[in-house]
Write a protein that holds these residues in place. Structure first.
Motif, PDB file in Angstrom:
ATOM      1  N   TYR A  53      66.065  32.744  46.609  1.00 29.21           N
ATOM      2  CA  TYR A  53      65.509  32.003  47.754  1.00 29.21           C
ATOM      3  C   TYR A  53      66.603  31.511  48.698  1.00 29.21           C
ATOM      4  CZ  TYR A  53      62.552  28.665  50.302  1.00 29.21           C
ATOM      5  OH  TYR A  53      61.883  27.983  51.286  1.00 29.21           O
TER       6      TYR A  53
ATOM      7  N   GLU B 211      69.463  21.747  49.492  1.00 28.56           N
ATOM      8  CA  GLU B 211      68.849  23.033  49.174  1.00 28.56           C
ATOM      9  C   GLU B 211      69.582  23.788  48.078  1.00 28.56           C
ATOM     10  OE1 GLU B 211      66.067  24.104  50.385  1.00 28.56           O
ATOM     11  OE2 GLU B 211      65.735  22.756  52.084  1.00 28.56           O
TER      12      GLU B 211
ATOM     13  N   TRP C 125      60.151  37.488  54.623  1.00 30.75           N
ATOM     14  CA  TRP C 125      59.642  36.133  54.797  1.00 30.75           C
ATOM     15  C   TRP C 125      59.362  35.516  53.444  1.00 30.75           C
ATOM     16  CZ3 TRP C 125      59.098  32.281  58.088  1.00 30.75           C
ATOM     17  CH2 TRP C 125      58.128  31.296  57.862  1.00 30.75           C
ATOM     18  N   ARG C 126      59.781  34.252  53.260  1.00 30.40           N
ATOM     19  CA  ARG C 126      59.469  33.513  52.049  1.00 30.40           C
ATOM     20  C   ARG C 126      58.862  32.172  52.438  1.00 30.40           C
ATOM     21  NH1 ARG C 126      59.308  37.499  49.949  1.00 30.40           N
ATOM     22  NH2 ARG C 126      60.482  38.391  48.211  1.00 30.40           N
ATOM     23  N   GLU C 127      57.666  31.930  51.906  1.00 26.24           N
ATOM     24  CA  GLU C 127      56.984  30.673  52.193  1.00 26.24           C
ATOM     25  C   GLU C 127      57.816  29.490  51.702  1.00 26.24           C
ATOM     26  OE1 GLU C 127      54.371  30.239  53.937  1.00 26.24           O
ATOM     27  OE2 GLU C 127      53.551  32.269  54.081  1.00 26.24           O
ATOM     28  N   PRO C 128      57.790  28.343  52.418  1.00 28.12           N
ATOM     29  CA  PRO C 128      56.908  28.096  53.568  1.00 28.12           C
ATOM     30  C   PRO C 128      57.546  28.395  54.930  1.00 28.12           C
ATOM     31  CG  PRO C 128      57.898  26.045  52.864  1.00 28.12           C
ATOM     32  CD  PRO C 128      58.416  27.091  51.917  1.00 28.12           C
ATOM     33  N   ASP C 129      58.901  28.531  54.988  1.00 30.75           N
ATOM     34  CA  ASP C 129      59.514  28.577  56.319  1.00 30.75           C
ATOM     35  C   ASP C 129      60.843  29.325  56.351  1.00 30.75           C
ATOM     36  OD1 ASP C 129      61.047  26.776  54.876  1.00 30.75           O
ATOM     37  OD2 ASP C 129      60.532  25.028  56.077  1.00 30.75           O
TER      38      ASP C 129
ATOM     39  N   ARG D 144      60.317  25.542  63.532  1.00 33.19           N
ATOM     40  CA  ARG D 144      58.983  25.641  64.134  1.00 33.19           C
ATOM     41  C   ARG D 144      58.559  27.106  64.193  1.00 33.19           C
ATOM     42  NH1 ARG D 144      59.780  23.606  69.889  1.00 33.19           N
ATOM     43  NH2 ARG D 144      57.652  24.419  70.086  1.00 33.19           N
ATOM     44  N   ASN D 145      57.274  27.345  63.932  1.00 37.07           N
ATOM     45  CA  ASN D 145      56.644  28.655  64.150  1.00 37.07           C
ATOM     46  C   ASN D 145      57.374  29.795  63.439  1.00 37.07           C
ATOM     47  OD1 ASN D 145      56.512  27.029  67.036  1.00 37.07           O
ATOM     48  ND2 ASN D 145      54.533  27.914  66.440  1.00 37.07           N
TER      49      ASN D 145
ATOM     50  N   ILE E 256      65.990  28.675  57.557  1.00 40.60           N
ATOM     51  CA  ILE E 256      64.775  27.904  57.795  1.00 40.60           C
ATOM     52  C   ILE E 256      64.497  27.863  59.287  1.00 40.60           C
ATOM     53  CG2 ILE E 256      63.753  25.592  57.762  1.00 40.60           C
ATOM     54  CD1 ILE E 256      65.032  25.105  55.104  1.00 40.60           C
TER      55      ILE E 256
ATOM     56  N   LYS F 260      56.693  31.820  60.811  1.00 40.45           N
ATOM     57  CA  LYS F 260      56.011  33.084  60.520  1.00 40.45           C
ATOM     58  C   LYS F 260      55.738  33.857  61.808  1.00 40.45           C
ATOM     59  CE  LYS F 260      54.097  35.970  57.607  1.00 40.45           C
ATOM     60  NZ  LYS F 260      53.553  37.015  58.471  1.00 40.45           N
TER      61      LYS F 260
END
Length: 430
Positions: free
Chosen positions: A194, A165, A393-397, A375-376, A372, A378
């Protein structure tokens, strides 16, 4: 320090914290009459209580002096930016002459690239981190197109290795050296928005200069967060927003840095405006642009008094706190405590639900932890908000949480951890 996941431990740390009283100088958002635990200073800092008073003072000047406010009153607007320059300089490790409050971040990034991105012959490329904030990507793309180049050829992006990352400094240096004869500009974000990774700015700047390139930095997530030494590190230019860790309000005024070694370079291009003209002769309204000395010569439009007033309000709090050094000392411990709490939650859940992708060592990060959710994510983030914990919150997780030393406490971190554990159990066991 041996951390404990207890309220009594957190409160003991707050009692020993010499900066804890600054918390009372800020306004916390509320819901149903209850304060949020605010861990989102990486996106928008809290409002200093004094901000309304400082802005009201300038509104009074406008009411009492009207146009004469440019020259009359305790803080004539003509020179108001100079009061800010003295307070901005210690935050970024510069001389007051090297910094100036003006415009907004991306506008300043463009203005500085006009001067410092000067492609010649084979040396026309810009190197940057992959996954930079979109505004930086768009600005750089448009700049290379303006000079007639294809972004696919003119922009070198350095991405983390497969399965990782964060970027390794040695990989950045290798990419710089690999393209040594083609790079005109090295332009990174000081801290990646990020991941929260703080790049080795001194080493990267030196490497860029060794191959003959200009080096600039976007300090949106670094200024007011970590100690930087722009002058001593020989950085050519930098710019930052002031509404994150420096609490100047949404869309607050930006700042620029130009190293003093460039002040006498008449070959630098710039997009000029009246307010960048030589101050002593500005009102003679003469043709032929003569820049004011120092970073002030990059100004274009006249002083933005109200945004500067908001920034000034926060900068005065930084001065009271001793600027960056004491804040950084607290921040290192506070962020480490947040990391400890997240790891304790994983132990309680019996599964590695949360992976911190921000570097582990303090030299490689600021106040932000990017986490990160396996699971779940959001649903869990929404659950935190419902339980009075506000991060972002930053997509995706990824959930980003920042414990800001000016106004966050160890108790904030502990209680946020309790909320995260409660929400995680409810979501993952449903």
């Amino acid at each position: 320090m041996n951390f404990e996941n207890t309220l009594s431990f957190a409160r003991l740390q707050d009692e020993a914290d010499q900066l804890h009283h600054f918390r009372s100088q800020f306004l916390f958002p509320q819901h149903n009459g209850r304060d949020f635990i605010y861990l989102c200073g990486n996106s928008l800092g809290l409002q200093p209580k004094v901000a309304a008073e400082v802005v009201q003072g300038q509104l009074n000047n406008w009411a009492n002096y009207a146009v004469e406010g440019w020259f009359d009153g305790d803080e004539p607007w003509m020179f108001y930016h100079k009061a800010l320059k003295k307070l901005m300089a210690p935050i970024v490790g510069a001389f007051p002459s090297e910094v100036c409050p003006m415009n907004t971040l991306t506008v300043n990034l463009h203005l500085l690239m006009v001067s410092f991105y000067q492609p010649k012959g084979r040396r026309f490329k810009i190197i940057m981190e992959g996954g930079a904030f979109p505004s930086d990507q768009y600005a750089i793309e448009s700049q290379v197109r303006f000079h007639g180049f294809d972004p696919k050829e003119a922009i070198i992006e350095v991405f983390p290795k497969e399965g990782e990352e964060i970027l390794h400094t040695e990989d950045i240096l290798a990419k710089i050296n690999e393209n040594a004869n083609e790079i005109a500009l090295v332009l990174f974000g000081g801290i990646n928005y990020y991941t929260g990774q703080w790049y080795d700015m001194e080493t990267i700047t030196k490497a860029g200069h060794e191959i003959g390139a200009v080096v600039g930095w976007d300090l949106a997530h670094a200024a007011g967060n970590v100690p930087v030494k722009l002058h001593d590190w020989d950085v050519d230019f930098a710019c930052w927003c002031s509404y994150k860790y420096q609490n100047s309000g949404p869309g607050g005024i930006s700042g620029i840095f130009v190293h003093e070694k460039h002040f006498g370079n008449s070959e630098l291009n710039r997009f000029a405006g009246w307010w960048g003209y030589q101050e002593s002769k500005r009102f003679k309204m003469e043709k032929g642009f003569v820049p004011e000395a120092g970073a002030d010569g990059w100004q274009v439009s006249c002083t933005q008094v109200m945004p500067m007033a908001l920034y000034h309000a926060s900068l005065q709090i930084f001065e009271q706190a001793g600027f960056i050094a004491p804040l950084r000392e607290k921040s290192i411990t506070l962020t480490a405590y947040l990391e400890f709490i997240v790891n304790e939650i994983n132990k309680e859940l019996g599964v590695a639900q949360y992976q911190i992708i921000t570097p582990q060592f303090s030299k490689d990060r600021g106040a932000q932890l990017s986490i990160i959710a396996q699971r779940n994510g959001k649903q869990i983030f929404d659950g935190l908000v419902a339980n009075y914990v506000l991060g972002d919150w930053r997509e995706p997780d990824v959930i980003r949480l920042s414990a800001v030393p000016l106004y966050n406490s160890f108790e904030d971190v502990y209680l946020a951890g309790q909320a995260l554990l409660k929400v995680s159990k409810a979501v993952l066991q449903s």
